[in-house]
Design an enzyme around this catalytic site. Structure first.
Site, PDB file in Angstrom:
ATOM      1  N   GLU A   1      51.437  44.211  34.205  1.00  0.00           N
ATOM      2  CA  GLU A   1      50.631  42.996  34.413  1.00  0.00           C
ATOM      3  C   GLU A   1      49.346  43.085  33.588  1.00  0.00           C
ATOM      4  O   GLU A   1      48.876  42.104  33.032  1.00  0.00           O
ATOM      5  CB  GLU A   1      50.283  42.831  35.899  1.00  0.00           C
ATOM      6  CG  GLU A   1      49.382  41.636  36.147  1.00  0.00           C
ATOM      7  CD  GLU A   1      49.126  41.339  37.622  1.00  0.00           C
ATOM      8  OE1 GLU A   1      50.034  41.523  38.447  1.00  0.00           O
ATOM      9  OE2 GLU A   1      47.998  40.925  37.929  1.00  0.00           O
TER      10      GLU A   1
ATOM     11  N   SER B   1      46.430  45.503  40.185  1.00  0.00           N
ATOM     12  CA  SER B   1      47.847  45.891  40.143  1.00  0.00           C
ATOM     13  C   SER B   1      48.252  46.111  38.697  1.00  0.00           C
ATOM     14  O   SER B   1      48.076  45.224  37.861  1.00  0.00           O
ATOM     15  CB  SER B   1      48.725  44.777  40.718  1.00  0.00           C
ATOM     16  OG  SER B   1      48.352  44.526  42.035  1.00  0.00           O
TER      17      SER B   1
ATOM     18  N   ARG C   1      51.728  34.754  37.377  1.00  0.00           N
ATOM     19  CA  ARG C   1      50.762  35.395  36.470  1.00  0.00           C
ATOM     20  C   ARG C   1      50.797  34.842  35.031  1.00  0.00           C
ATOM     21  O   ARG C   1      50.587  35.584  34.055  1.00  0.00           O
ATOM     22  CB  ARG C   1      50.959  36.923  36.447  1.00  0.00           C
ATOM     23  CG  ARG C   1      50.759  37.584  37.769  1.00  0.00           C
ATOM     24  CD  ARG C   1      49.358  37.422  38.341  1.00  0.00           C
ATOM     25  NE  ARG C   1      49.340  37.841  39.723  1.00  0.00           N
ATOM     26  CZ  ARG C   1      49.413  37.004  40.774  1.00  0.00           C
ATOM     27  NH1 ARG C   1      49.460  35.699  40.599  1.00  0.00           N
ATOM     28  NH2 ARG C   1      49.415  37.471  42.000  1.00  0.00           N
TER      29      ARG C   1
HETATM   30  C1  LIG Z   1      40.256  45.773  42.033  1.00  0.00           C
HETATM   31  C2  LIG Z   1      41.028  44.632  41.426  1.00  0.00           C
HETATM   32  C3  LIG Z   1      41.760  43.779  42.242  1.00  0.00           C
HETATM   33  C4  LIG Z   1      42.477  42.704  41.685  1.00  0.00           C
HETATM   34  N1  LIG Z   1      43.161  41.874  42.516  1.00  0.00           N
HETATM   35  C5  LIG Z   1      43.852  40.832  42.000  1.00  0.00           C
HETATM   36  C6  LIG Z   1      44.582  39.933  42.851  1.00  0.00           C
HETATM   37  O1  LIG Z   1      44.571  40.056  44.069  1.00  0.00           O
HETATM   38  N2  LIG Z   1      45.272  38.940  42.257  1.00  0.00           N
HETATM   39  C7  LIG Z   1      45.300  38.747  40.905  1.00  0.00           C
HETATM   40  O2  LIG Z   1      45.946  37.796  40.441  1.00  0.00           O
HETATM   41  N3  LIG Z   1      44.623  39.577  40.081  1.00  0.00           N
HETATM   42  C8  LIG Z   1      43.907  40.603  40.592  1.00  0.00           C
HETATM   43  N4  LIG Z   1      43.209  41.447  39.746  1.00  0.00           N
HETATM   44  C9  LIG Z   1      43.288  41.251  38.279  1.00  0.00           C
HETATM   45  C10 LIG Z   1      42.200  40.325  37.695  1.00  0.00           C
HETATM   46  O3  LIG Z   1      41.073  40.282  38.529  1.00  0.00           O
HETATM   47  C11 LIG Z   1      42.728  38.903  37.479  1.00  0.00           C
HETATM   48  O4  LIG Z   1      43.837  38.900  36.595  1.00  0.00           O
HETATM   49  C12 LIG Z   1      41.655  37.978  36.912  1.00  0.00           C
HETATM   50  O5  LIG Z   1      42.125  36.658  36.961  1.00  0.00           O
HETATM   51  C13 LIG Z   1      41.260  38.310  35.472  1.00  0.00           C
HETATM   52  O6  LIG Z   1      40.099  37.544  35.154  1.00  0.00           O
HETATM   53  P1  LIG Z   1      39.034  38.079  34.090  1.00  0.00           P
HETATM   54  O7  LIG Z   1      37.976  37.042  33.958  1.00  0.00           O
HETATM   55  O8  LIG Z   1      38.557  39.427  34.463  1.00  0.00           O
HETATM   56  O9  LIG Z   1      39.927  38.114  32.792  1.00  0.00           O
HETATM   57  P2  LIG Z   1      39.956  39.232  31.634  1.00  0.00           P
HETATM   58  O10 LIG Z   1      40.503  40.503  32.207  1.00  0.00           O
HETATM   59  O11 LIG Z   1      38.676  39.290  30.937  1.00  0.00           O
HETATM   60  O12 LIG Z   1      41.058  38.596  30.693  1.00  0.00           O
HETATM   61  C14 LIG Z   1      42.402  38.466  31.111  1.00  0.00           C
HETATM   62  C15 LIG Z   1      43.115  37.522  30.142  1.00  0.00           C
HETATM   63  O13 LIG Z   1      42.561  36.213  30.324  1.00  0.00           O
HETATM   64  C16 LIG Z   1      42.104  35.685  29.085  1.00  0.00           C
HETATM   65  N5  LIG Z   1      40.912  34.883  29.368  1.00  0.00           N
HETATM   66  C17 LIG Z   1      39.815  35.239  30.071  1.00  0.00           C
HETATM   67  N6  LIG Z   1      38.931  34.221  30.133  1.00  0.00           N
HETATM   68  C18 LIG Z   1      39.501  33.190  29.453  1.00  0.00           C
HETATM   69  C19 LIG Z   1      39.089  31.854  29.152  1.00  0.00           C
HETATM   70  N7  LIG Z   1      37.905  31.337  29.552  1.00  0.00           N
HETATM   71  N8  LIG Z   1      39.934  31.073  28.416  1.00  0.00           N
HETATM   72  C20 LIG Z   1      41.125  31.553  27.994  1.00  0.00           C
HETATM   73  N9  LIG Z   1      41.556  32.810  28.233  1.00  0.00           N
HETATM   74  C21 LIG Z   1      40.766  33.615  28.972  1.00  0.00           C
HETATM   75  C22 LIG Z   1      41.805  36.885  28.196  1.00  0.00           C
HETATM   76  O14 LIG Z   1      41.969  36.566  26.838  1.00  0.00           O
HETATM   77  C23 LIG Z   1      42.836  37.905  28.674  1.00  0.00           C
HETATM   78  O15 LIG Z   1      44.023  37.779  27.947  1.00  0.00           O
HETATM   79  C24 LIG Z   1      42.469  42.504  40.277  1.00  0.00           C
HETATM   80  C25 LIG Z   1      41.716  43.362  39.460  1.00  0.00           C
HETATM   81  C26 LIG Z   1      41.001  44.402  40.018  1.00  0.00           C
HETATM   82  C27 LIG Z   1      40.176  45.297  39.126  1.00  0.00           C
END
Ligand SMILES: Cc1cc2nc3c(=O)[nH]c(=O)nc-3n(C[C@H](O)[C@H](O)[C@H](O)COP(=O)(O)OP(=O)(O)OC[C@H]3O[C@@H](n4cnc5c(N)ncnc54)[C@H](O)[C@@H]3O)c2cc1C
Length: 299
Positions: free
Chosen positions: A292, A222, A172
């Site tokens: 996380e 999570s 992560r």
């Molecule tokens: C129902 C559910 C299930 C999930 N299952 C999983 C799973 O199976 N595995 C898993 O790993 N995660 C899971 N997640 C968590 C999440 O989906 C992941 O961590 C995902 O990668 C976050 O992406 P995001 O675009 O939503 O990032 P955001 O939540 O918008 O941001 C997360 C971090 O990434 C940074 N960020 C975002 N975009 C960029 C960019 N372009 N450049 C630099 N930094 C950036 C942000 O600054 C922030 O610090 C789940 C979430 C939910 C709600």
């Protein structure tokens, strides 16, 4: 003034005092002072130049699926890199995609080309940029297995191309997180496979997710990282915390590793519940659960 400059750059498509609850999968979060969604690299670079010129603090978000935003909101600029920044080009086994594309959409495009190896990502509800930042993973797959290179923008406005070996992917996390870079694009590599098999694996993983996770309620996935040798959800359940509720925040009845929003949960309620869970698990098993989910704008 920063707002005038942004209004000009975004042709007035600038959101002011925008509730972050509209932009997070938790449906939680107070207003952000200004929110913009760039549609291309040039606009993003110009946005950073404006921030520098006016000494404006900014934060980058993707789809908001791994963040908690405080109830008081964010007194800064949020730059949302999401679907308006999501062009994808596929040539043979190489996929080049902009960082705002959703993994669900990207995995469909990859599957359509009969490319195997991205099935794990189909149910992760984030953008490519967020997934690289977090080294997102599921069911034995991780971003580090498929990313060949990443193009990032540094705070100084320099564009760098970083190869997989230098991305320091770990559980992560990645070097992107350490350095505070912005992911612009990435090159992913897959192997040619059999469309029907890829589809079957994807459907199987979707079924698993739907049966195990509380996808009907807002959450950020999570809540805690997996402690070495254990599963956070199992520890929480064994500590008797399944279903524990504080206001409208609840340890999910369906999967104890998720904290869900039953309707009007506040960030404070979620944070308090996280603290209780951490304390009880540590007192019961001596194991520290690390969060996380990120407190956006704070860390
Ligand atoms: C129902 C559910 C299930 C999930 N299952 C999983 C799973 O199976 N595995 C898993 O790993 N995660 C899971 N997640 C968590 C999440 O989906 C992941 O961590 C995902 O990668 C976050 O992406 P995001 O675009 O939503 O990032 P955001 O939540 O918008 O941001 C997360 C971090 O990434 C940074 N960020 C975002 N975009 C960029 C960019 N372009 N450049 C630099 N930094 C950036 C942000 O600054 C922030 O610090 C789940 C979430 C939910 C709600």
């Amino acid at each position: 003034m920063v707002l005038n400059a942004l209004n000009e750059l975004y042709n007035k498509c600038v959101l002011i005092d925008e509730p972050m609850s509209k932009h997070t999968s938790f449906r939680i979060g107070g207003p952000v002072k200004i929110l913009v969604e760039p549609t291309n690299v040039d606009q993003l670079i110009k946005t950073l130049e404006i921030c520098k010129r006016f000494n404006q603090t900014y934060f980058i978000m993707g789809n908001g699926s791994n963040i908690l935003v405080e109830d008081a909101g964010i007194d800064a600029l949020v730059i949302k890199i999401a679907e308006s920044f999501s062009r994808v080009h596929i040539e043979n086994e190489i996929v080049v995609a902009e960082s705002g594309v959703l993994l669900s959409k990207l995995s469909k495009l990859v599957m359509r080309e009969s490319l195997a190896g991205f099935e794990f990502a189909s149910g992760i509800p984030g953008t490519l940029g967020g997934a690289i930042f977090m080294n997102a993973g599921a069911y034995g797959g991780e971003m580090k297995d498929v990313v060949k290179w990443v193009e990032v923008l540094t705070e100084e406005g320099e564009i760098l191309k970083i190869e997989n070996g230098a991305l320091q992917f770990d559980y992560r996390t990645s070097v992107v997180r350490e350095k505070g870079w912005i992911v612009l694009r990435a090159g992913l590599v897959f192997e040619k496979g059999d469309y029907e098999i890829i589809k079957e694996i994807t459907n199987e993983l979707t079924k698993k997710r739907v049966s195990k996770q509380p996808l009907d309620l807002p959450s950020a996935g999570s809540t805690f990282k997996r402690p070495t040798g254990y599963f956070a959800g199992q520890l929480i359940e064994d500590a008797g915390l399944r279903g524990l509720r504080h206001g409208d925040a609840q340890v999910s009845e369906k999967h104890s590793g998720f904290i869900v929003n039953l309707g009007k949960a506040t960030c404070q309620e979620v944070m308090d519940l996280i603290e209780v869970v951490q304390k009880v698990v540590q007192d019961t098993f001596g194991i520290i659960l690390e969060r996380e989910v990120r407190i956006f704008g704070k860390e």
